[in-house]
Every structure is written in structure tokens, then in C-alpha cells.
Write a protein that holds these residues in place. Sequence first.
Motif, PDB file in Angstrom:
ATOM      1  N   UNK A  19      24.629 -11.212  -9.724  1.00 52.34           N
ATOM      2  CA  UNK A  19      23.408 -11.597 -10.362  1.00 52.34           C
ATOM      3  C   UNK A  19      22.396 -10.471 -10.266  1.00 52.34           C
ATOM      4  N   UNK A  20      21.704 -10.344 -11.300  1.00 54.04           N
ATOM      5  CA  UNK A  20      20.670  -9.320 -11.304  1.00 54.04           C
ATOM      6  C   UNK A  20      19.342  -9.948 -10.884  1.00 54.04           C
ATOM      7  N   UNK A  21      18.467  -9.108 -10.352  1.00 58.70           N
ATOM      8  CA  UNK A  21      17.174  -9.622  -9.897  1.00 58.70           C
ATOM      9  C   UNK A  21      16.305  -9.927 -11.113  1.00 58.70           C
ATOM     10  N   UNK A  22      15.442 -10.918 -10.951  1.00 55.41           N
ATOM     11  CA  UNK A  22      14.615 -11.286 -12.106  1.00 55.41           C
ATOM     12  C   UNK A  22      13.586 -10.178 -12.400  1.00 55.41           C
ATOM     13  N   UNK A  23      13.288  -9.991 -13.627  1.00 56.61           N
ATOM     14  CA  UNK A  23      12.315  -8.975 -14.045  1.00 56.61           C
ATOM     15  C   UNK A  23      10.916  -9.440 -13.649  1.00 56.61           C
ATOM     16  N   UNK A  24      10.052  -8.513 -13.240  1.00 55.09           N
ATOM     17  CA  UNK A  24       8.705  -8.928 -12.868  1.00 55.09           C
ATOM     18  C   UNK A  24       7.958  -9.476 -14.080  1.00 55.09           C
ATOM     19  N   UNK A  25       7.109 -10.397 -13.786  1.00 53.20           N
ATOM     20  CA  UNK A  25       6.329 -11.009 -14.863  1.00 53.20           C
ATOM     21  C   UNK A  25       5.356  -9.975 -15.424  1.00 53.20           C
ATOM     22  N   UNK A  26       5.135  -9.989 -16.722  1.00 51.51           N
ATOM     23  CA  UNK A  26       4.244  -8.991 -17.303  1.00 51.51           C
ATOM     24  C   UNK A  26       2.796  -9.124 -16.832  1.00 51.51           C
ATOM     25  N   UNK A  27       2.413 -10.302 -16.378  1.00 53.36           N
ATOM     26  CA  UNK A  27       1.039 -10.487 -15.926  1.00 53.36           C
ATOM     27  C   UNK A  27       0.898 -10.337 -14.410  1.00 53.36           C
ATOM     28  N   UNK A  28       1.910  -9.787 -13.733  1.00 51.74           N
ATOM     29  CA  UNK A  28       1.854  -9.603 -12.284  1.00 51.74           C
ATOM     30  C   UNK A  28       0.762  -8.591 -11.930  1.00 51.74           C
ATOM     31  N   UNK A  29       0.106  -8.834 -10.814  1.00 48.90           N
ATOM     32  CA  UNK A  29      -0.982  -7.962 -10.375  1.00 48.90           C
ATOM     33  C   UNK A  29      -0.400  -6.750  -9.671  1.00 48.90           C
ATOM     34  N   UNK A  30      -0.776  -5.589 -10.155  1.00 52.29           N
ATOM     35  CA  UNK A  30      -0.327  -4.359  -9.515  1.00 52.29           C
ATOM     36  C   UNK A  30      -1.357  -3.965  -8.470  1.00 52.29           C
ATOM     37  N   UNK A  31      -0.907  -3.447  -7.328  1.00 53.53           N
ATOM     38  CA  UNK A  31      -1.877  -3.016  -6.314  1.00 53.53           C
ATOM     39  C   UNK A  31      -2.671  -1.802  -6.810  1.00 53.53           C
ATOM     40  N   UNK A  32      -3.932  -1.768  -6.426  1.00 54.43           N
ATOM     41  CA  UNK A  32      -4.814  -0.674  -6.815  1.00 54.43           C
ATOM     42  C   UNK A  32      -4.552   0.526  -5.903  1.00 54.43           C
ATOM     43  N   UNK A  33      -4.500   1.729  -6.469  1.00 53.47           N
ATOM     44  CA  UNK A  33      -4.290   2.916  -5.622  1.00 53.47           C
ATOM     45  C   UNK A  33      -5.423   3.077  -4.613  1.00 53.47           C
ATOM     46  N   UNK A  34      -5.123   3.705  -3.482  1.00 52.69           N
ATOM     47  CA  UNK A  34      -6.098   3.821  -2.392  1.00 52.69           C
ATOM     48  C   UNK A  34      -7.318   4.623  -2.777  1.00 52.69           C
ATOM     49  N   UNK A  35      -7.173   5.607  -3.653  1.00 56.05           N
ATOM     50  CA  UNK A  35      -8.303   6.465  -3.991  1.00 56.05           C
ATOM     51  C   UNK A  35      -9.323   5.792  -4.907  1.00 56.05           C
ATOM     52  N   UNK A  36      -9.028   4.603  -5.362  1.00 57.04           N
ATOM     53  CA  UNK A  36      -9.983   3.895  -6.212  1.00 57.04           C
ATOM     54  C   UNK A  36     -10.904   2.968  -5.422  1.00 57.04           C
ATOM     55  N   UNK A  37     -10.739   2.906  -4.110  1.00 60.26           N
ATOM     56  CA  UNK A  37     -11.607   2.092  -3.264  1.00 60.26           C
ATOM     57  C   UNK A  37     -12.731   2.979  -2.721  1.00 60.26           C
ATOM     58  N   UNK A  38     -13.974   2.558  -2.895  1.00 54.45           N
ATOM     59  CA  UNK A  38     -15.118   3.336  -2.439  1.00 54.45           C
ATOM     60  C   UNK A  38     -15.201   3.444  -0.931  1.00 54.45           C
TER      61      UNK A  38
END
Length: 92
Positions: free
Chosen positions: A1-20
Motif C-alpha cells: 500500500x502506498x501512503x496517502x497523499x497530503x491534503x492540498x489544504x494542509x498547513x505547511x510550517x513557516x520557515x524559521x527566518x520569517x519569525x520576528x
Amino acid sequence: MSSPAPAPDAIRPTPWWKFGHVWLVIAGPVIVIVAGFVTFAIAARQSDPVIAQDYYRQGMEINQSLQHAQRGMAPALKARNHAATPAGDQPR
């Protein structure tokens, strides 16, 4: 069985350099390092003054001239102190 594809509306983590807050934490040490280099550059560029051989005598002469100036101000200092003293506490 293959793993399920991520949902298109899944929240991606924000890169560290974008946090003030990350830049606020990084800025302190960076400022200290830059200030250290600036201090070193000033110290390396400008030589220290040579101290006179009779620096102690010169200092004593300055102290004596300051004492003479304070003696001349003695009446004014005394009058100012009595002016600030409450009427019941003034000497008679």
C-alpha cells in the motif's frame, strides 16, 4: 500500500527566518560582536597618551587650586545652606 497523499489544504510550517522573535534573539549577540570590532578598531587606530613623569605633583597642584576656589565660595555656600534650613532650625 502506498501512503496517502497530503491534503492540498494542509498547513505547511513557516520557515524559521520569517519569525520576528528569532531575529530579535539573534540581534543581541550580533550587535555585541559588531561593537567589539568597532572598539578594537578605535583602540588599534588611536595611540594612548603618554603620562607625564610628574603626574602626581601636577594632580596635587590641581587639588590645591580647587581648594582655594572652594574657600572663596565658603560664605556663599553657608548662606545657601541657611536659606534652605527651616526657620526654627536656623542658628541665632
